[in-house]
Scaffold this motif. Structure first.
Motif, mmCIF file in Angstrom:
data_model
loop_
_atom_site.group_PDB
_atom_site.id
_atom_site.type_symbol
_atom_site.label_atom_id
_atom_site.label_comp_id
_atom_site.label_asym_id
_atom_site.label_seq_id
_atom_site.Cartn_x
_atom_site.Cartn_y
_atom_site.Cartn_z
ATOM 1 N N GLU A 489 36.190 45.715 44.411
ATOM 2 C CA GLU A 489 35.939 45.401 42.558
ATOM 3 C C GLU A 489 36.963 45.996 41.977
ATOM 4 O O GLU A 489 37.684 45.084 40.963
ATOM 5 C CB GLU A 489 34.479 45.677 42.160
ATOM 6 C CG GLU A 489 33.683 45.168 42.946
ATOM 7 C CD GLU A 489 33.070 45.712 44.100
ATOM 8 O OE1 GLU A 489 32.182 45.209 44.955
ATOM 9 O OE2 GLU A 489 33.679 46.628 44.416
ATOM 10 N N SER A 492 40.044 43.614 42.420
ATOM 11 C CA SER A 492 39.927 42.384 41.669
ATOM 12 C C SER A 492 40.491 42.668 40.441
ATOM 13 O O SER A 492 40.962 41.734 39.616
ATOM 14 C CB SER A 492 38.450 42.090 41.725
ATOM 15 O OG SER A 492 38.152 41.444 43.059
ATOM 16 N N LEU A 493 39.839 43.916 39.676
ATOM 17 C CA LEU A 493 40.429 43.916 38.304
ATOM 18 C C LEU A 493 41.684 44.239 38.119
ATOM 19 O O LEU A 493 42.214 43.948 37.171
ATOM 20 C CB LEU A 493 39.488 45.204 37.568
ATOM 21 C CG LEU A 493 38.078 45.103 37.588
ATOM 22 C CD1 LEU A 493 37.233 46.314 37.116
ATOM 23 C CD2 LEU A 493 37.613 43.840 36.421
ATOM 24 N N ASP A 495 44.097 43.133 39.972
ATOM 25 C CA ASP A 495 45.003 41.749 40.187
ATOM 26 C C ASP A 495 44.780 40.999 38.744
ATOM 27 O O ASP A 495 45.583 40.167 38.653
ATOM 28 C CB ASP A 495 44.236 41.020 41.075
ATOM 29 C CG ASP A 495 44.660 41.762 42.543
ATOM 30 O OD1 ASP A 495 45.560 42.603 42.705
ATOM 31 O OD2 ASP A 495 43.885 41.566 43.709
ATOM 32 N N SER A 496 43.637 41.005 38.390
ATOM 33 C CA SER A 496 43.665 39.972 36.954
ATOM 34 C C SER A 496 44.398 40.738 35.848
ATOM 35 O O SER A 496 45.099 39.932 35.103
ATOM 36 C CB SER A 496 42.178 40.266 36.313
ATOM 37 O OG SER A 496 41.988 41.556 36.161
ATOM 38 N N VAL A 497 44.693 42.095 35.827
ATOM 39 C CA VAL A 497 45.501 42.627 34.849
ATOM 40 C C VAL A 497 46.981 42.328 35.328
ATOM 41 O O VAL A 497 47.744 42.077 34.358
ATOM 42 C CB VAL A 497 45.303 44.135 34.654
ATOM 43 C CG1 VAL A 497 46.309 44.867 33.689
ATOM 44 C CG2 VAL A 497 43.981 44.549 34.214
ATOM 45 N N LYS A 498 47.331 42.268 36.648
ATOM 46 C CA LYS A 498 48.777 42.007 36.919
ATOM 47 C C LYS A 498 48.972 40.639 36.774
ATOM 48 O O LYS A 498 50.398 40.433 36.504
ATOM 49 C CB LYS A 498 48.763 42.244 38.505
ATOM 50 C CG LYS A 498 50.115 42.068 38.926
ATOM 51 C CD LYS A 498 50.062 42.539 40.397
ATOM 52 C CE LYS A 498 51.476 42.528 41.107
ATOM 53 N NZ LYS A 498 51.519 42.936 42.452
ATOM 54 N N GLU A 499 48.213 39.598 36.386
ATOM 55 C CA GLU A 499 48.632 38.232 35.907
ATOM 56 C C GLU A 499 49.327 38.308 34.592
ATOM 57 O O GLU A 499 50.251 37.523 34.512
ATOM 58 C CB GLU A 499 47.553 37.491 35.903
ATOM 59 C CG GLU A 499 46.762 37.262 37.472
ATOM 60 C CD GLU A 499 45.659 36.361 37.290
ATOM 61 O OE1 GLU A 499 45.251 36.013 35.884
ATOM 62 O OE2 GLU A 499 44.971 36.011 38.367
ATOM 63 N N SER A 500 49.186 39.313 33.645
ATOM 64 C CA SER A 500 49.534 39.112 32.239
ATOM 65 C C SER A 500 50.480 40.472 32.080
ATOM 66 O O SER A 500 51.314 40.440 31.342
ATOM 67 C CB SER A 500 48.604 39.382 31.388
ATOM 68 O OG SER A 500 47.673 38.184 31.473
#
Length: 677
Positions: A489, A492-493, A495-500
């Motif tokens: 989990e 996943s968090l 990776d979501s921050v890495k997008e921005s």
């Protein structure tokens, strides 16, 4: 550009040129045969398609074939009027199919046009229109059904995404079919007009230009006109039929042949009734038994064979199921499946089934969707799928909440009742069944519908059973949120921050901290009910201080200080001082001196007598604060905050422990008690 793509473009351009450029008779014969074979191919594909979406190109293909057919009509009309010869295909359909009789050929043509225009095309158009409307109207319900299955654990995220895409494609397909069916309707009308033009124009041109007699002109151009109409209407009829088959496919599990053989002969005994009726028809009417008895015998034999095969198939399926169950028990993988544990489970007795059954008005699944959204907004935590199931081992009105297979909370509900919680004083007129509110353990009453209004007027807090469950489940998730965030989990968090914020994440992971280190910090924050939604600030702080220490306790303290604005807004009310219980310098000194360092980090090693004394004083101040109706908050210096938390963690885990560094400078603090020991 690929050859396939180029050939399609050339074909479309060629269709347009056919309307302008004259075509030789031999080439026209070939194109007419291509038109018939293409229409037959489309019909066969539509019959063997399991789902309409599998033939999603059909609306576009319908336009192309209609345009191709009209281009052929233009070409044949040009040849008919210019040289009273449109090739062998047109002549064959005009003479051979019509049986050499102009009137018969014309009547056959009219019948084909009427069947296509009035029956098939008009029906297909109506079905396509209704299907498009109903598909669009049903989209919200289908989306909610997918979300419900996802929350119940029946499907995963990938399957839910595929179902949503299928729903969107269905809506687009039936919307396109609604418009494409108009092409077929217009094609039928154009065919009648083209035949009339060929017939009248040819009759005039034959006598005026070619010098034919009245009888020769009529015979020649009538046969050619009817042949042209038939050679275009037969493919049009095939494609119209394919259109009707495509738009009427619903709730199908196979192609048309499979559906017909499976559903039409599902009840073999009915064939006996039909055979008896046909036999009676031959005996009681002048039709005679010679024509009816053989057919009735065929029906009876077919019913007997179908019934025998059906019984045999059912027996084979039962044996197959039994063998499969035995193999599953014997196989080593059968034990492995038992090791899987759901993160969160909600089990209930059979008496609470109406809560989860939408057909009985239950909205538990919708409430769980809202709970997951609420937890994401308030805590920054993506709550895993909550598996919902009934359990006959529970009491009828009992439910349990499990975390990773272990029961962490339970409660009982009374359907058709309301839970009433006292405002602090009792009203004798409000009577019910004594109980405790499951989420916070407050005394409450189960009251009926008649007492509800009286309780509300008396100031009681009245909630319905679904709200009781939703509140309890929300509080349980918040309490055990730190157990729900693991390395997967956390990844996943990240990776979501890495997008921005790719630069931040690339610096932090894995150069400074591992995913496991970050997971420990996030879990400690959630354990004290601190939201981790502001991951950017958390990661920035970890990137700054992770270079100097890997101790998750110390890193958590730095993160808490960086989240001071968030923590202040969480515990302080606007325009009111923050009322806290402070710790005396003497107690802070004792705690600081009892801190021990080890390879795994620092920990509190205080004597039991001193620990008990501090705990007693602290409990006394907390009870005074609770009696005054306020939320107890302990405020300490930054260097001992986490050790004070360790001191009270087991018995007073719901009491917040803050440090001065975690509060905004402009916040006013008022001490309502001091811990001395």
């Amino acid at each position: 550009m690929k050859i396939r793509d180029l050939s399609i473009l050339v074909g479309i351009i060629g269709i347009v040129l056919m309307m302008v450029v004259p075509i030789p008779k031999h080439l026209l014969d070939l194109l007419l045969i291509v038109n018939i074979s293409a229409a037959l191919m489309i019909l066969l594909i539509s019959m063997n398609t399991r789902d309409a979406i599998q033939f999603s190109i059909f609306p576009t293909l319908l336009l192309i074939t209609t345009l191709f057919r009209l281009a052929l009509n233009v070409s044949t009309t040009r040849l008919i009027l210019s040289g009273h010869d449109a090739g062998k295909v047109v002549a064959t359909f005009g003479s051979f199919v019509a049986g050499g009789q102009i009137a018969i050929g014309f009547i056959v043509f009219l019948i084909l046009v009427i069947v296509q225009f009035i029956v098939i095309t008009k029906g297909s158009e109506r079905v396509a229109e209704v299907a498009a409307r109903f598909t669009l109207d049903a989209m919200p319900g289908k989306q909610m059904s997918i979300d419900a299955d996802l929350n119940a654990g029946l499907i995963n995220e990938m399957q839910a995404r595929e179902r949503r895409e299928k729903i969107e494609k269905e809506a687009d397909f039936y919307g396109a079919m609604d418009g494409a069916s108009k092409f077929v309707k217009g094609d039928a009308i154009a065919s009648i007009i083209i035949v009339a033009i060929n017939l009248i124009g040819g009759f005039v041109i034959g006598m005026a230009i070619h010098g034919m007699t009245l009888n020769d002109s009529l015979n020649t151009y009538a046969i050619l006109s009817i042949g042209d109409g038939l050679v275009s209407q037969i493919p049009a009829l095939l494609i119209s039929t394919a259109t009707g088959i495509i738009v009427t496919r619903a709730a199908s599990e196979g192609n048309m042949a499979q559906d017909l053989s499976t559903q039409l002969f599902r009840y073999p005994k009915l064939l006996y009734i039909v055979a008896g009726t046909v036999t009676l028809l031959g005996i009681a009417t002048p039709i005679g038994i010679v024509a009816t008895i053989p057919y009735a015998a065929i029906l009876a034999i077919a019913g007997y064979r179908l019934q025998r095969n059906l019984a045999k198939r059912q027996h084979e399926e039962e044996l197959l199921v039994e063998e499969k169950q035995i193999e599953e028990v014997r196989s080593p993988e059968s034990v492995i499946s038992l090791l899987q544990v759901d993160p969160i489970e909600f089990e209930f007795g059979y008496g609470l089934i109406p809560l989860a059954d939408a057909q009985q008005g239950g909205d538990l699944l919708d409430r769980i969707i809202l709970i997951r959204r609420q937890c994401a907004l308030e805590m920054g935590l993506i709550v895993p799928v909550i598996r919902i199931r009934d359990n006959i081992q529970l009491k009828p009105n009992e439910y349990v909440i499990k975390m990773k297979g272990n029961t962490v909370a339970r409660g009982e509900l009374l359907l058709h009742h309301y839970l009433a919680m006292s405002p602090g004083f009792e009203d004798d007129a409000v009577t019910g069944i004594p109980t405790k509110e499951p989420a916070f353990g407050l005394p409450a009453l189960w009251i009926d519908e008649a007492t509800k209004e009286r309780a509300e007027l008396a100031g009681y807090t009245v909630v319905d059973p679904p709200s009781v469950v939703a509140t309890h489940l929300t509080e349980v998730i918040k309490r055990y949120a730190h157990e729900l965030i693991g390395r997967q989990e956390t990844k996943s968090l990240v990776d979501s921050v890495k997008e921005s914020y790719a630069t931040l994440v690339d610096e932090l992971v894995p150069n400074i901290l591992t995913v496991g280190d970050i997971q420990k910090v996030l879990a400690k924050l959630l354990k004290e009910k601190i939201s981790i939604r502001d991951l950017v600030t958390i990661f920035e702080t970890l990137a700054d201080y992770g270079k100097y220490t890997k101790d998750p306790d110390v890193l958590t303290e730095y993160v808490r200080q960086a989240l001071s604005r968030q923590i202040t807004q969480q515990f302080a009310n606007p325009n009111e001082p923050l009322k806290v219980i402070t710790v005396s310098p003497g107690v802070e000194k004792k705690i600081a001196e009892a801190v021990q360092q080890s390879d795994q980090g620092s920990y509190l090693a205080m004597e039991p007598t001193s620990t008990q004394a501090i705990y007693n004083k602290l409990s006394e101040q907390i009870n005074k604060t609770l009696q005054s109706g306020q939320q107890p908050i302990i405020l300490t210096s930054p260097n001992i905050r986490m050790y004070m938390r360790q001191l009270i963690e087991r018995s007073l885990q719901d009491i917040p422990v803050l440090s001065y560094s975690e509060l905004e400078p402009n916040i006013e603090v008022q001490s309502v008690g001091v811990v001395n020991a």
